[in-house]
Design a protein around this motif. Structure first.
Motif, PDB file in Angstrom:
ATOM      1  N   VAL A 146      -3.407   3.369   6.931  1.00 49.37           N
ATOM      2  CA  VAL A 146      -2.301   3.531   5.991  1.00 49.37           C
ATOM      3  C   VAL A 146      -2.650   2.789   4.712  1.00 49.37           C
ATOM      4  CG1 VAL A 146       0.143   3.108   5.510  1.00 49.37           C
ATOM      5  CG2 VAL A 146      -0.585   3.683   7.840  1.00 49.37           C
ATOM      6  N   SER A 147      -2.599   3.480   3.580  1.00 44.57           N
ATOM      7  CA  SER A 147      -2.866   2.797   2.315  1.00 44.57           C
ATOM      8  C   SER A 147      -1.609   2.752   1.461  1.00 44.57           C
ATOM      9  CB  SER A 147      -4.018   3.454   1.549  1.00 44.57           C
ATOM     10  OG  SER A 147      -3.588   4.549   0.779  1.00 44.57           O
ATOM     11  N   THR A 148      -1.428   1.625   0.784  1.00 45.63           N
ATOM     12  CA  THR A 148      -0.318   1.440  -0.146  1.00 45.63           C
ATOM     13  C   THR A 148      -0.852   0.815  -1.433  1.00 45.63           C
ATOM     14  OG1 THR A 148       0.257  -0.826   0.496  1.00 45.63           O
ATOM     15  CG2 THR A 148       1.218   0.962   1.812  1.00 45.63           C
ATOM     16  N   ARG A 149       0.001   0.766  -2.426  1.00 47.07           N
ATOM     17  CA  ARG A 149      -0.332  -0.037  -3.598  1.00 47.07           C
ATOM     18  C   ARG A 149      -0.418  -1.511  -3.186  1.00 47.07           C
ATOM     19  NH1 ARG A 149       0.150   1.872  -8.819  1.00 47.07           N
ATOM     20  NH2 ARG A 149       0.909   3.997  -9.082  1.00 47.07           N
ATOM     21  N   PRO A 150      -1.050  -2.354  -4.000  1.00 49.97           N
ATOM     22  CA  PRO A 150      -1.149  -3.797  -3.670  1.00 49.97           C
ATOM     23  C   PRO A 150       0.186  -4.494  -3.926  1.00 49.97           C
ATOM     24  CG  PRO A 150      -2.199  -3.372  -5.777  1.00 49.97           C
ATOM     25  CD  PRO A 150      -1.812  -2.026  -5.223  1.00 49.97           C
ATOM     26  N   TYR A 151       1.144  -4.253  -3.040  1.00 48.61           N
ATOM     27  CA  TYR A 151       2.512  -4.663  -3.329  1.00 48.61           C
ATOM     28  C   TYR A 151       2.731  -6.166  -3.292  1.00 48.61           C
ATOM     29  CZ  TYR A 151       4.442   0.051  -3.640  1.00 48.61           C
ATOM     30  OH  TYR A 151       4.755   1.331  -4.048  1.00 48.61           O
ATOM     31  N   ASP A 152       1.922  -6.923  -2.588  1.00 48.12           N
ATOM     32  CA  ASP A 152       2.095  -8.377  -2.640  1.00 48.12           C
ATOM     33  C   ASP A 152       1.970  -8.881  -4.071  1.00 48.12           C
ATOM     34  OD1 ASP A 152       1.445  -7.721   0.169  1.00 48.12           O
ATOM     35  OD2 ASP A 152       1.531  -9.887   0.447  1.00 48.12           O
ATOM     36  N   GLU A 153       0.971  -8.387  -4.769  1.00 51.08           N
ATOM     37  CA  GLU A 153       0.787  -8.784  -6.153  1.00 51.08           C
ATOM     38  C   GLU A 153       1.859  -8.173  -7.059  1.00 51.08           C
ATOM     39  OE1 GLU A 153      -2.858  -9.163  -3.814  1.00 51.08           O
ATOM     40  OE2 GLU A 153      -1.504  -7.469  -4.152  1.00 51.08           O
ATOM     41  N   TRP A 217       9.598   2.020  -2.082  1.00 49.12           N
ATOM     42  CA  TRP A 217       9.903   0.698  -1.532  1.00 49.12           C
ATOM     43  C   TRP A 217       8.608  -0.115  -1.558  1.00 49.12           C
ATOM     44  CZ3 TRP A 217      11.464  -0.341   4.268  1.00 49.12           C
ATOM     45  CH2 TRP A 217      11.794  -1.698   4.412  1.00 49.12           C
ATOM     46  N   ALA A 218       8.602  -1.202  -2.297  1.00 49.57           N
ATOM     47  CA  ALA A 218       7.403  -2.038  -2.430  1.00 49.57           C
ATOM     48  C   ALA A 218       7.270  -2.915  -1.186  1.00 49.57           C
ATOM     49  CB  ALA A 218       7.488  -2.892  -3.692  1.00 49.57           C
ATOM     50  N   LEU A 219       6.618  -2.389  -0.166  1.00 50.78           N
ATOM     51  CA  LEU A 219       6.466  -3.076   1.120  1.00 50.78           C
ATOM     52  C   LEU A 219       5.324  -4.072   1.052  1.00 50.78           C
ATOM     53  CD1 LEU A 219       6.895  -0.059   3.537  1.00 50.78           C
ATOM     54  CD2 LEU A 219       8.183  -2.193   3.719  1.00 50.78           C
ATOM     55  N   SER A 220       5.623  -5.331   1.332  1.00 52.46           N
ATOM     56  CA  SER A 220       4.555  -6.329   1.388  1.00 52.46           C
ATOM     57  C   SER A 220       3.665  -6.058   2.599  1.00 52.46           C
ATOM     58  CB  SER A 220       5.141  -7.740   1.483  1.00 52.46           C
ATOM     59  OG  SER A 220       5.739  -7.938   2.755  1.00 52.46           O
ATOM     60  N   ARG A 221       2.477  -6.628   2.597  1.00 51.38           N
ATOM     61  CA  ARG A 221       1.553  -6.414   3.704  1.00 51.38           C
ATOM     62  C   ARG A 221       2.106  -6.985   5.004  1.00 51.38           C
ATOM     63  NH1 ARG A 221      -2.025  -6.877  -0.744  1.00 51.38           N
ATOM     64  NH2 ARG A 221      -2.442  -9.115  -0.568  1.00 51.38           N
ATOM     65  N   ASP A 222       2.716  -8.169   4.961  1.00 51.14           N
ATOM     66  CA  ASP A 222       3.297  -8.738   6.177  1.00 51.14           C
ATOM     67  C   ASP A 222       4.433  -7.874   6.702  1.00 51.14           C
ATOM     68  OD1 ASP A 222       1.551 -10.844   6.269  1.00 51.14           O
ATOM     69  OD2 ASP A 222       2.953 -12.332   5.463  1.00 51.14           O
ATOM     70  N   ARG A 223       5.259  -7.369   5.795  1.00 53.82           N
ATOM     71  CA  ARG A 223       6.402  -6.554   6.209  1.00 53.82           C
ATOM     72  C   ARG A 223       5.920  -5.272   6.880  1.00 53.82           C
ATOM     73  NH1 ARG A 223      11.299  -6.546   3.271  1.00 53.82           N
ATOM     74  NH2 ARG A 223      12.996  -5.649   4.510  1.00 53.82           N
ATOM     75  N   LEU A 224       4.971  -4.599   6.270  1.00 53.59           N
ATOM     76  CA  LEU A 224       4.477  -3.361   6.847  1.00 53.59           C
ATOM     77  C   LEU A 224       3.733  -3.620   8.152  1.00 53.59           C
ATOM     78  CD1 LEU A 224       4.132  -0.360   6.820  1.00 53.59           C
ATOM     79  CD2 LEU A 224       2.298  -0.598   5.138  1.00 53.59           C
ATOM     80  N   GLY A 225       2.958  -4.705   8.191  1.00 51.64           N
ATOM     81  CA  GLY A 225       2.276  -5.043   9.430  1.00 51.64           C
ATOM     82  C   GLY A 225       3.255  -5.298  10.565  1.00 51.64           C
ATOM     83  N   GLY A 226       4.369  -5.970  10.264  1.00 49.56           N
ATOM     84  CA  GLY A 226       5.385  -6.219  11.275  1.00 49.56           C
ATOM     85  C   GLY A 226       6.040  -4.937  11.764  1.00 49.56           C
ATOM     86  N   LEU A 227       6.291  -4.005  10.860  1.00 52.20           N
ATOM     87  CA  LEU A 227       6.861  -2.725  11.264  1.00 52.20           C
ATOM     88  C   LEU A 227       5.871  -1.931  12.116  1.00 52.20           C
ATOM     89  CD1 LEU A 227       8.613  -1.815   7.894  1.00 52.20           C
ATOM     90  CD2 LEU A 227       9.758  -2.312  10.068  1.00 52.20           C
ATOM     91  N   PHE A 246     -12.393   1.885  -0.807  1.00 47.18           N
ATOM     92  CA  PHE A 246     -11.210   2.722  -0.993  1.00 47.18           C
ATOM     93  C   PHE A 246     -10.367   2.118  -2.102  1.00 47.18           C
ATOM     94  CE2 PHE A 246      -7.155   4.753   0.243  1.00 47.18           C
ATOM     95  CZ  PHE A 246      -7.599   6.056   0.392  1.00 47.18           C
ATOM     96  N   PHE A 247      -9.595   2.959  -2.800  1.00 36.63           N
ATOM     97  CA  PHE A 247      -8.958   2.495  -4.025  1.00 36.63           C
ATOM     98  C   PHE A 247      -7.675   1.694  -3.812  1.00 36.63           C
ATOM     99  CE2 PHE A 247      -6.515   6.152  -3.050  1.00 36.63           C
ATOM    100  CZ  PHE A 247      -5.346   6.122  -3.794  1.00 36.63           C
ATOM    101  N   GLN A 248      -7.144   1.674  -2.574  1.00 34.75           N
ATOM    102  CA  GLN A 248      -5.941   0.912  -2.267  1.00 34.75           C
ATOM    103  C   GLN A 248      -6.174   0.046  -1.038  1.00 34.75           C
ATOM    104  OE1 GLN A 248      -2.939   3.979  -1.725  1.00 34.75           O
ATOM    105  NE2 GLN A 248      -2.210   3.790  -3.835  1.00 34.75           N
ATOM    106  N   PRO A 249      -5.377  -1.020  -0.862  1.00 39.95           N
ATOM    107  CA  PRO A 249      -5.419  -1.760   0.397  1.00 39.95           C
ATOM    108  C   PRO A 249      -5.091  -0.842   1.578  1.00 39.95           C
ATOM    109  CG  PRO A 249      -4.159  -2.976  -1.256  1.00 39.95           C
ATOM    110  CD  PRO A 249      -4.414  -1.602  -1.827  1.00 39.95           C
ATOM    111  N   LEU A 250      -5.758  -1.077   2.701  1.00 33.84           N
ATOM    112  CA  LEU A 250      -5.586  -0.243   3.890  1.00 33.84           C
ATOM    113  C   LEU A 250      -5.133  -1.097   5.066  1.00 33.84           C
ATOM    114  CD1 LEU A 250      -8.769   1.955   3.557  1.00 33.84           C
ATOM    115  CD2 LEU A 250      -6.519   2.915   4.073  1.00 33.84           C
ATOM    116  N   LEU A 251      -4.020  -0.701   5.684  1.00 36.04           N
ATOM    117  CA  LEU A 251      -3.642  -1.247   6.979  1.00 36.04           C
ATOM    118  C   LEU A 251      -4.431  -0.494   8.039  1.00 36.04           C
ATOM    119  CD1 LEU A 251      -1.845  -2.944   8.899  1.00 36.04           C
ATOM    120  CD2 LEU A 251      -0.170  -1.067   8.784  1.00 36.04           C
TER     121      LEU A 251
END
Length: 263
Positions: A146-153, A217-227, A246-251
């Motif tokens: 799963v890739s998202t924008r770098p929402y933590d930053e 929804w700007a999901l942080s990495r911890d939040r998405l990892g928990g879900l 890859f161009f985005q962070p990947l879970l």
């Protein structure tokens, strides 16, 4: 945001989606190579459950994987098939909601949900439903990407716009360049934002401007990892662009064997 609004956003964008890339074909190859390296097996059965016009799905098919694509937008999914056919590739697609995937349990080796698609879902209940479906259609131990924008930053900075992206027009009646940029309007909760997607194309001496709107929804990495944990995924970790190409962070996670239980 209602699912019909999301589908409408991408139905409207389907014909012009490639214009957000400087070179879409190069991006297809680059993203396919990066995801293939993470999959790490030949001819995997892959579901791209947010395939759009086929950027990742076609890239993975070029690497020899057996790819199925679904997307909430029927027009985007239809274009993905056309683009695959133009490249002499086999790609099966369907219009489907990632919260209700039309496949039997354990059908796929890998599920991909890229390009910041999951954050269109605006509640924990909806994100959990989508992740649970992804786990269900994966074989035990199957791979989730799963890739998202770098929402933590981005949550720290809360930007209000993105830099313009320029695409040289060489495949249509217009000369010149297409310009794409976004405006972001943050909600009071500090996590969700309305996005205005601007595309400018030359029209004689003027510019033709198209504006499309959606919400994320700007999901942080911890939040998405928990879900993901609550949906039954194990071995969870984030891989960053400098590691993967890859161009985005990947879970990156694995499908557990228990049904919908946190691990």
């Amino acid at each position: 945001m209602p699912e019909t609004s999301i589908a409408h956003f991408y139905d409207e964008l389907a014909d012009d989606y490639h214009l957000i890339y400087e070179d879409w074909d190069a991006s297809i190859r680059r993203q396919g190579d990066a995801l293939d390296a993470l999959i790490g097996q030949d001819r995997a059965a892959v579901l791209d459950c947010s395939c759009g016009i086929g950027t990742q799905a076609i890239g993975l098919a070029l690497r020899g994987h057996r790819v199925t694509g679904t997307d909430l937008s029927p027009r985007a999914a239809a274009r993905a098939i056309r683009e695959a056919t133009r490249r002499s590739l086999t790609l099966h697609t369907a219009a489907a909601d990632m919260r209700h995937l039309p496949f039997p349990d354990g059908r796929f080796d890998t599920v991909v949900c890229a390009d910041n698609s999951l954050p269109h879902l605006l509640t924990e209940q909806d994100v959990h439903a989508a992740l649970t479906e992804m786990r269900r259609v994966l074989r035990p131990g199957g791979l989730l990407l799963v890739s998202t924008r770098p929402y933590d930053e981005l949550l720290r900075e809360r930007p209000t716009s993105t830099p313009p992206q320029v695409h040289r027009l060489a495949d249509g009646p217009d000369d010149g360049e297409a310009v794409t940029f976004q405006l972001w309007h943050w909600h009071d909760d500090g996590e969700r934002y309305d996005l205005e997607h601007f595309q400018l194309r030359p029209a004689g001496e003027e510019w033709r401007v198209q504006v499309r709107r959606t919400t994320y929804w700007a999901l942080s990495r911890d939040r998405l990892g928990g879900l993901a944990a609550a949906a039954g995924f194990t071995d969870r970790g984030w891989r960053m662009p400098r590691e993967t190409g890859f161009f985005q962070p990947l879970l990156v996670a694995r499908a557990g064997t228990s049904s919908g239980l946190a691990v």
